[in-house]
Design an enzyme around this catalytic site. Structure first.
Site, PDB file in Angstrom:
ATOM      1  N   PHE A 136      35.930  52.473  42.990  1.00 43.02           N
ATOM      2  CA  PHE A 136      36.044  51.308  43.887  1.00 43.02           C
ATOM      3  C   PHE A 136      36.293  51.702  45.335  1.00 43.02           C
ATOM      4  O   PHE A 136      36.858  50.951  46.104  1.00 43.02           O
ATOM      5  CB  PHE A 136      37.089  50.300  43.375  1.00 43.02           C
ATOM      6  CG  PHE A 136      36.446  49.291  42.461  1.00 43.02           C
ATOM      7  CD1 PHE A 136      35.998  49.678  41.210  1.00 43.02           C
ATOM      8  CD2 PHE A 136      36.236  47.991  42.865  1.00 43.02           C
ATOM      9  CE1 PHE A 136      35.337  48.786  40.377  1.00 43.02           C
ATOM     10  CE2 PHE A 136      35.581  47.080  42.038  1.00 43.02           C
ATOM     11  CZ  PHE A 136      35.142  47.483  40.795  1.00 43.02           C
ATOM     12  N   LYS A 165      35.945  34.524  44.931  1.00 41.79           N
ATOM     13  CA  LYS A 165      36.621  33.235  44.677  1.00 41.79           C
ATOM     14  C   LYS A 165      38.037  33.463  44.123  1.00 41.79           C
ATOM     15  O   LYS A 165      38.938  32.656  44.377  1.00 41.79           O
ATOM     16  CB  LYS A 165      35.792  32.328  43.769  1.00 41.79           C
ATOM     17  CG  LYS A 165      35.623  32.765  42.337  1.00 41.79           C
ATOM     18  CD  LYS A 165      36.292  31.872  41.334  1.00 41.79           C
ATOM     19  CE  LYS A 165      35.973  32.345  39.934  1.00 41.79           C
ATOM     20  NZ  LYS A 165      37.016  32.310  38.979  1.00 41.79           N
ATOM     21  N   ASP A 176      29.158  24.496  23.978  1.00 46.65           N
ATOM     22  CA  ASP A 176      28.939  24.340  25.424  1.00 46.65           C
ATOM     23  C   ASP A 176      28.210  23.017  25.634  1.00 46.65           C
ATOM     24  O   ASP A 176      27.425  22.588  24.789  1.00 46.65           O
ATOM     25  CB  ASP A 176      28.089  25.513  25.962  1.00 46.65           C
ATOM     26  CG  ASP A 176      28.194  25.659  27.472  1.00 46.65           C
ATOM     27  OD1 ASP A 176      28.744  26.674  27.926  1.00 46.65           O
ATOM     28  OD2 ASP A 176      27.747  24.746  28.198  1.00 46.65           O
ATOM     29  N   CYS A 185      33.440  36.476  40.784  1.00 45.07           N
ATOM     30  CA  CYS A 185      34.876  36.671  40.537  1.00 45.07           C
ATOM     31  C   CYS A 185      35.671  37.069  41.775  1.00 45.07           C
ATOM     32  O   CYS A 185      36.506  36.299  42.241  1.00 45.07           O
ATOM     33  CB  CYS A 185      35.073  37.716  39.443  1.00 45.07           C
ATOM     34  SG  CYS A 185      34.600  37.084  37.836  1.00 45.07           S
ATOM     35  N   GLU A 207      40.704  38.032  30.526  1.00 48.40           N
ATOM     36  CA  GLU A 207      39.574  38.901  30.180  1.00 48.40           C
ATOM     37  C   GLU A 207      39.189  39.682  31.427  1.00 48.40           C
ATOM     38  O   GLU A 207      39.157  39.118  32.510  1.00 48.40           O
ATOM     39  CB  GLU A 207      38.431  37.972  29.750  1.00 48.40           C
ATOM     40  CG  GLU A 207      37.147  38.651  29.450  1.00 48.40           C
ATOM     41  CD  GLU A 207      37.290  39.596  28.295  1.00 48.40           C
ATOM     42  OE1 GLU A 207      37.711  39.164  27.212  1.00 48.40           O
ATOM     43  OE2 GLU A 207      37.008  40.796  28.492  1.00 48.40           O
ATOM     44  N   PHE A 208      38.900  40.962  31.264  1.00 48.31           N
ATOM     45  CA  PHE A 208      38.626  41.786  32.454  1.00 48.31           C
ATOM     46  C   PHE A 208      37.196  42.286  32.516  1.00 48.31           C
ATOM     47  O   PHE A 208      36.913  43.297  33.137  1.00 48.31           O
ATOM     48  CB  PHE A 208      39.607  42.960  32.491  1.00 48.31           C
ATOM     49  CG  PHE A 208      41.048  42.526  32.419  1.00 48.31           C
ATOM     50  CD1 PHE A 208      41.680  42.031  33.544  1.00 48.31           C
ATOM     51  CD2 PHE A 208      41.742  42.566  31.231  1.00 48.31           C
ATOM     52  CE1 PHE A 208      42.993  41.589  33.498  1.00 48.31           C
ATOM     53  CE2 PHE A 208      43.072  42.138  31.161  1.00 48.31           C
ATOM     54  CZ  PHE A 208      43.690  41.647  32.299  1.00 48.31           C
ATOM     55  N   ASN A 226      33.547  52.794  47.051  1.00 45.11           N
ATOM     56  CA  ASN A 226      32.187  52.909  47.562  1.00 45.11           C
ATOM     57  C   ASN A 226      32.015  51.930  48.708  1.00 45.11           C
ATOM     58  O   ASN A 226      31.992  50.713  48.507  1.00 45.11           O
ATOM     59  CB  ASN A 226      31.168  52.624  46.460  1.00 45.11           C
ATOM     60  CG  ASN A 226      31.216  53.710  45.405  1.00 45.11           C
ATOM     61  OD1 ASN A 226      31.401  54.892  45.724  1.00 45.11           O
ATOM     62  ND2 ASN A 226      31.103  53.328  44.148  1.00 45.11           N
TER      63      ASN A 226
HETATM   64  C1  UDX Z   1      35.033  42.005  38.555  1.00 47.89           C
HETATM   65  C2  UDX Z   1      36.143  42.877  37.951  1.00 47.89           C
HETATM   66  O1  UDX Z   1      35.778  44.261  38.057  1.00 47.89           O
HETATM   67  C3  UDX Z   1      36.372  42.497  36.495  1.00 47.89           C
HETATM   68  O2  UDX Z   1      37.424  43.268  35.954  1.00 47.89           O
HETATM   69  C4  UDX Z   1      36.685  41.026  36.431  1.00 47.89           C
HETATM   70  O3  UDX Z   1      36.855  40.627  35.087  1.00 47.89           O
HETATM   71  C5  UDX Z   1      35.590  40.204  37.085  1.00 47.89           C
HETATM   72  O4  UDX Z   1      35.387  40.632  38.420  1.00 47.89           O
HETATM   73  P1  UDX Z   1      32.366  41.992  38.479  1.00 47.89           P
HETATM   74  O5  UDX Z   1      32.439  40.866  39.471  1.00 47.89           O
HETATM   75  O6  UDX Z   1      31.449  41.879  37.316  1.00 47.89           O
HETATM   76  O7  UDX Z   1      33.826  42.289  37.876  1.00 47.89           O
HETATM   77  O8  UDX Z   1      31.891  43.291  39.284  1.00 47.89           O
HETATM   78  P2  UDX Z   1      32.525  44.627  39.876  1.00 47.89           P
HETATM   79  O9  UDX Z   1      31.887  45.776  39.226  1.00 47.89           O
HETATM   80  O10 UDX Z   1      33.999  44.587  39.919  1.00 47.89           O
HETATM   81  O11 UDX Z   1      31.962  44.570  41.364  1.00 47.89           O
HETATM   82  C6  UDX Z   1      32.329  43.507  42.244  1.00 47.89           C
HETATM   83  C7  UDX Z   1      31.663  43.664  43.575  1.00 47.89           C
HETATM   84  O12 UDX Z   1      32.253  44.736  44.305  1.00 47.89           O
HETATM   85  C8  UDX Z   1      30.172  43.947  43.552  1.00 47.89           C
HETATM   86  O13 UDX Z   1      29.539  43.160  44.540  1.00 47.89           O
HETATM   87  C9  UDX Z   1      30.076  45.419  43.890  1.00 47.89           C
HETATM   88  O14 UDX Z   1      28.861  45.752  44.504  1.00 47.89           O
HETATM   89  C10 UDX Z   1      31.258  45.589  44.825  1.00 47.89           C
HETATM   90  N1  UDX Z   1      31.800  46.962  44.882  1.00 47.89           N
HETATM   91  C11 UDX Z   1      32.351  47.522  43.780  1.00 47.89           C
HETATM   92  C12 UDX Z   1      31.773  47.659  46.078  1.00 47.89           C
HETATM   93  O15 UDX Z   1      31.305  47.165  47.106  1.00 47.89           O
HETATM   94  N2  UDX Z   1      32.312  48.919  46.111  1.00 47.89           N
HETATM   95  C13 UDX Z   1      32.871  49.504  45.030  1.00 47.89           C
HETATM   96  O16 UDX Z   1      33.341  50.639  45.154  1.00 47.89           O
HETATM   97  C14 UDX Z   1      32.891  48.793  43.821  1.00 47.89           C
END
Ligand code: UDX
EC number: 1.1.1.22
Length: 437
Positions: free
Chosen positions: A251, A265, A30, A262, A148-149, A253
């Site tokens: 998902f 953007k 890096d 992620c 990657e997820f 909620n």
């Molecule tokens: C996400 C994807 O889940 C992941 O697979 C990808 O690789 C990167 O982007 P991440 O950004 O780490 O991961 O968080 P995630 O758990 O998906 O939550 C994203 C946002 O959604 C958070 O701000 C969370 O609070 C919100 N969220 C999630 C809700 O508002 N309601 C839900 O039911 C779930």
């Protein structure tokens, strides 16, 4: 196998340490000296449960090293590109500057037979462009795309125990499949699903998955808007529709909506790329997904004003949570901080607290006041807002906590508190998409 990982942020650092766990010899590279220094000393440069332990155990094997010098990547057979692809300033499109820089530096060290594997989330067409560049400049090299997820807060588990592997390969890329299978041998052996496909599909899998997740969240948040208009309860609605296997409860909620590095953007970059490809109509719905998401933040501020008797001027407001989600110190596009800043602009005296993200928040949002604990934030508060549902906030005792505040008014921005317990303790409970408690 000797492997290099270019880019040691969330994705790269966790990936590098996980590859050691999977039996390989890995060098992480890096350009950020501070990050590399911390990693070399077995210090995680970001908050991620389980990563510190994984880093220490991986370094202890002697098979993990970090460097700021790309020359350290020479001799590796596989080179993972794990750099960030942030949103361009003032535009929807992704900024590919770091991917370009990583590829150019790799050109200095790759040899015939090496495979460059992209993991970053990129616009469709990036892999094909890089493949042309590598094969022209260093014949015999190849490029694969392997999205990657990982979710922040679950990064280690998601990397070591992914639910699927996706390989985007060129035509006649069977050799690359063999090499990637060797990299992930211990994961492949568990028999998890593997999708071997072309570059474009592999690149799209990631953005399509994130778009789906964002849509699911905005769908339930749109239902929350309707619940607010009709007197319905979005939490019960989500439970009831979530029992249908085809929909599922995950998902759904409702609350302040999505933030982070992620989902926001990625949906914007996806729309921008679709536009460039002349297919913008296919994704216009994502603009609405984004709009619904942003509206929730505005509604939260309105709700705060409502409970504070119509004016926020001079009102003391406690904000619990600054990170974009619990178990993370990431504040990128954090709904919580956005709301806190809006409240302050409307004249409220805002005190923000978070178990992990205060340092980052102070750097990026110095205009806000930060305190160490929920109790300090809530001292003599006129309203308490739960904006990031950390476990310690979900488990607050509403009776004891009620002693600290001036007014027992709580706004549950994540539908994460036990409404009955809080109302029984004398609190006025308000939440997005739910009846007044
Ligand atoms: C996400 C994807 O889940 C992941 O697979 C990808 O690789 C990167 O982007 P991440 O950004 O780490 O991961 O968080 P995630 O758990 O998906 O939550 C994203 C946002 O959604 C958070 O701000 C969370 O609070 C919100 N969220 C999630 C809700 O508002 N309601 C839900 O039911 C779930």
């Amino acid at each position: 196998m000797r492997i290099s990982v270019i880019g040691c942020g969330y994705l790269g650092a966790v990936h590098a340490a996980s590859l050691v766990e999977l039996g390989h010899e890995v060098v992480g590279v890096d350009v950020d000296e501070r990050k590399i220094h911390a990693l070399c000393q077995a210090r995680a440069p970001f908050y991620e449960p389980g990563f510190g332990d994984l880093l220490r155990s991986s370094l202890a094997t002697g098979r993990l090293s970090f460097s700021t010098d790309i020359a350290a990547a020479a001799g590796a057979r596989v080179h993972f590109v794990c750099v960030g692809t942030p949103q361009k300033h003032g535009e929807y499109a992704a900024d590919l500057r770091f991917v370009q820089a990583a590829a150019e530096s790799l050109l200095l060290v790759v040899e015939a037979g090496d495979v460059v594997v992209g993991k970053s989330t990129v616009p469709v067409g990036t892999a094909a462009g890089l493949a042309t560049m590598f094969t022209e400049k260093v014949p015999g090299t190849s490029v694969a795309w392997n999205p990657e997820f990982l979710r922040e807060g679950f990064a280690v588990r998601d990397t070591l125990y992914p639910d699927r592997l996706v390989y985007g390969i060129p035509e006649d890329g069977e050799r690359i499949v063999g090499i990637l299978d060797e990299v992930y041998a211990r994961i492949v052996a568990r028999g998890i699903p593997k999708v071997v496909t072309d570059y474009a599909t592999a690149e799209m899998v990631k953005t399509a998955a994130n778009s789906f997740l964002a849509t699911k969240i905005s769908f339930i948040n749109a239902m929350a808007e309707l619940c607010e208009a009709t007197g319905g309860d979005v939490k019960q609605l989500a439970d009831a529709i979530g029992y249908d296997d085809r929909i599922g409860r995950k998902f759904l909620n409702a609350g302040l909506g999505f933030g982070g590095g992620c989902l926001p953007k990625d949906i914007r970059a996806f729309m921008a790329r679709a536009g460039e490809l002349g297919a913008d109509q296919a994704l216009t719905f994502l603009r609405e997904v984004d709009n619904i998401n942003m509206r929730r933040r505005i509604r939260m501020v309105e709700l705060a004003r409502e409970v504070c008797d119509g004016s926020l001027l001079g009102k003391r407001v406690a904000v619990l949570g600054a990170a974009f989600k619990p178990d993370s110190d990431d504040i990128r596009d954090s709904p919580a901080l956005n709301v806190a800043a809006q409240l302050q602009l409307q004249g409220a005296v805002v005190r923000v607290t978070d178990p992990a993200a205060v340092d980052n928040s102070r750097r990026e949002w110095p205009q806000l006041d930060y305190v160490a604990t929920a109790e300090e934030a809530a001292e003599r508060a006129d309203a308490v807002l739960l904006l990031t549902e950390w476990r310690e906030y979900r488990e607050l005792d509403p009776v004891a906590f009620g002693e600290v505040v001036a007014q027992r008014r709580v706004l549950d921005g994540r539908n994460a508190l036990d409404r009955d317990a809080w109302t029984a303790a004398g609190w006025t409970y308000r939440a997005l998409g739910r009846r007044v408690g």
